[in-house]
Design a protein around this motif. Structure first.
Motif, short mmCIF file in Angstrom:
data_model
loop_
_atom_site.label_atom_id
_atom_site.label_comp_id
_atom_site.label_asym_id
_atom_site.label_seq_id
_atom_site.Cartn_x
_atom_site.Cartn_y
_atom_site.Cartn_z
N ASP A 1 4.03 2.49 9.57
CA ASP A 1 3.13 1.33 10.12
C ASP A 1 4.09 0.32 10.93
O ASP A 1 4.99 -0.01 10.67
CB ASP A 1 2.52 0.69 8.95
N TRP A 2 3.53 -0.32 11.79
CA TRP A 2 4.20 -1.38 12.52
C TRP A 2 3.20 -2.28 13.19
O TRP A 2 2.10 -2.27 13.49
CB TRP A 2 4.99 -0.68 13.73
N GLU A 3 3.84 -3.64 13.07
CA GLU A 3 3.11 -4.72 13.60
C GLU A 3 4.12 -5.50 14.50
O GLU A 3 4.96 -6.29 13.77
CB GLU A 3 2.31 -5.59 12.68
N LEU A 4 4.12 -5.22 15.76
CA LEU A 4 5.35 -5.82 16.56
C LEU A 4 4.90 -6.97 17.60
O LEU A 4 3.74 -6.76 18.13
CB LEU A 4 5.92 -4.70 17.31
N VAL B 1 3.55 18.08 12.50
CA VAL B 1 2.27 17.89 12.83
C VAL B 1 2.28 16.25 12.88
O VAL B 1 2.31 15.80 11.77
CB VAL B 1 1.20 18.56 11.89
N VAL B 2 1.60 15.71 13.75
CA VAL B 2 1.69 14.18 13.73
C VAL B 2 0.39 13.52 14.05
O VAL B 2 -0.21 14.01 15.18
CB VAL B 2 2.74 13.59 14.87
N PHE B 3 -0.06 12.70 13.46
CA PHE B 3 -1.40 12.04 13.76
C PHE B 3 -0.80 10.56 14.12
O PHE B 3 -0.20 9.78 13.12
CB PHE B 3 -2.28 11.87 12.32
N ARG B 4 -1.60 9.78 14.94
CA ARG B 4 -1.36 8.44 15.49
C ARG B 4 -2.49 7.79 15.65
O ARG B 4 -3.55 8.35 16.54
CB ARG B 4 -0.14 8.51 16.61
N ARG B 5 -2.28 6.43 15.30
CA ARG B 5 -3.56 5.63 15.80
C ARG B 5 -2.86 4.22 16.31
O ARG B 5 -2.24 3.70 15.48
CB ARG B 5 -4.54 5.26 14.82
N ASP B 6 -3.27 3.73 17.66
CA ASP B 6 -2.47 2.41 18.05
C ASP B 6 -3.97 1.52 17.91
O ASP B 6 -4.70 1.56 18.65
CB ASP B 6 -2.08 2.81 19.64
N THR C 1 0.25 -3.04 17.09
CA THR C 1 0.12 -2.52 15.88
C THR C 1 -0.24 -0.90 15.99
O THR C 1 -0.77 -0.39 17.02
CB THR C 1 -1.01 -3.36 15.06
N GLY C 2 0.04 -0.38 14.98
CA GLY C 2 -0.33 1.04 14.88
C GLY C 2 0.11 1.70 13.54
O GLY C 2 0.77 1.34 12.64
N ARG C 3 -0.37 3.06 13.47
CA ARG C 3 0.15 3.80 12.48
C ARG C 3 0.34 5.16 12.81
O ARG C 3 -0.40 5.74 13.68
CB ARG C 3 -1.00 3.82 11.42
N VAL C 4 1.22 5.86 12.20
CA VAL C 4 1.51 7.16 12.23
C VAL C 4 1.72 7.88 10.90
O VAL C 4 2.27 7.30 10.09
CB VAL C 4 2.80 7.56 13.01
N GLY C 5 0.95 9.03 10.88
CA GLY C 5 1.21 10.01 9.63
C GLY C 5 1.73 11.37 10.28
O GLY C 5 1.06 11.91 10.97
#
Length: 265
Positions: A44-47, A63-68, A92-96
């Protein structure tokens, strides 16, 4: 069977900076999936300013899931990467992500893994459709359950040859005395050509590449830990001389060993 995720930073360039910029953690999958899956990884990031992360890829499929921000979630299959992986994160965003054990993704894909090498392809629809709830959900346990549900729905098929590929790549990773393909094949009573075919089918790259990649990741990890005697390390990792290690390190990491060590410290 592993009871906790790996704690090393192998393959991550400047791991200290990454941990200052983003929230990074690993979790194990449900126990029935652990024969094929190394771990789940969440970021997770908030830059306020863009951040570039570089990774020397493992010989593994992800296998990668991403949401910006508030945008839609996307999913992709990332084959074994031969080159340095770079990604710039903003806002901001998240990756799983699911990192499979080398050789493990074949149980789900059921096709030669070499067909994916060097590629990042959208997650196929139909049998490989995402779960009903987002992987990039709020809580870690929800995200892990989503990935458990996805992988279980793929109905992985056990395969003795896949198990052998997983076992052999793990032996290369953990035994730093493995330096040559012919010696490794002889140690496991395998013809070299059969070993090569097995790795291309199940891992996606040949055994020589796997050996060199794991030894280079050791060099990167050690360089981040403190001053090194590079000539001694080169000999320890099976290189003919220090110059050979420097060339390979620079080609993979994008900077020379000395320059990387200075930038980290």
């Amino acid at each position: 069977m592993r009871q906790r995720p790996r704690g090393d930073s192998r393959g991550i360039l400047d791991p200290g900076r990454m941990l200052r910029e983003v929230r990074f953690r690993r979790h194990l999958p449900a126990e029935p999936l652990r024969r094929w899956v190394e771990h789940y990884w969440l970021i997770d990031w908030e830059l306020s300013t863009p951040f570039e992360q570089r990774v020397v890829p493992h010989p593994a499929v992800n296998v990668v899931f991403r949401r910006d921000g508030d945008g839609p979630e996307s999913g992709e299959v990332a084959g074994v990467g031969r080159d340095l992986f770079r990604i710039t994160l903003t806002g901001t965003g998240r990756v799983g992500g699911v990192q499979f054990r080398p050789g493990g993704f074949h149980a789900f894909w059921r096709q030669p893994i070499s067909e994916l090498t060097g590629l990042r392809v959208p997650l196929p629809t139909g049998r490989l459709a995402p779960p009903d709830f987002p992987v990039c959900a709020a809580a870690d346990d929800e995200r892990c359950r989503a990935m458990d549900a996805l992988l279980t729905a793929w109905d992985p098929a056990p395969d003795p040859m896949g198990d052998e590929a997983i076992r052999l790549t793990e032996a290369i990773r953990t035994d730093r005395t493995v330096l040559r393909v012919d010696d490794f094949a002889a140690r496991h009573d395998l013809p070299v050509r059969r070993l090569q075919r097995l790795f291309l089918e199940y891992v996606g790259v040949g055994p020589k590449w796997v050996i060199r990649r794991y030894r280079l990741q050791e060099a990167v990890e050690q360089a981040a830990g403190g001053p090194l005697e590079w000539a001694a390390l080169a000999a320890d990792l099976g290189y003919s001389d220090q110059a050979h290690l420097v060339r390979d390190f620079t080609a993979v990491a994008g900077v020379s060993p000395a320059a990387y060590a200075r930038s980290v410290h």
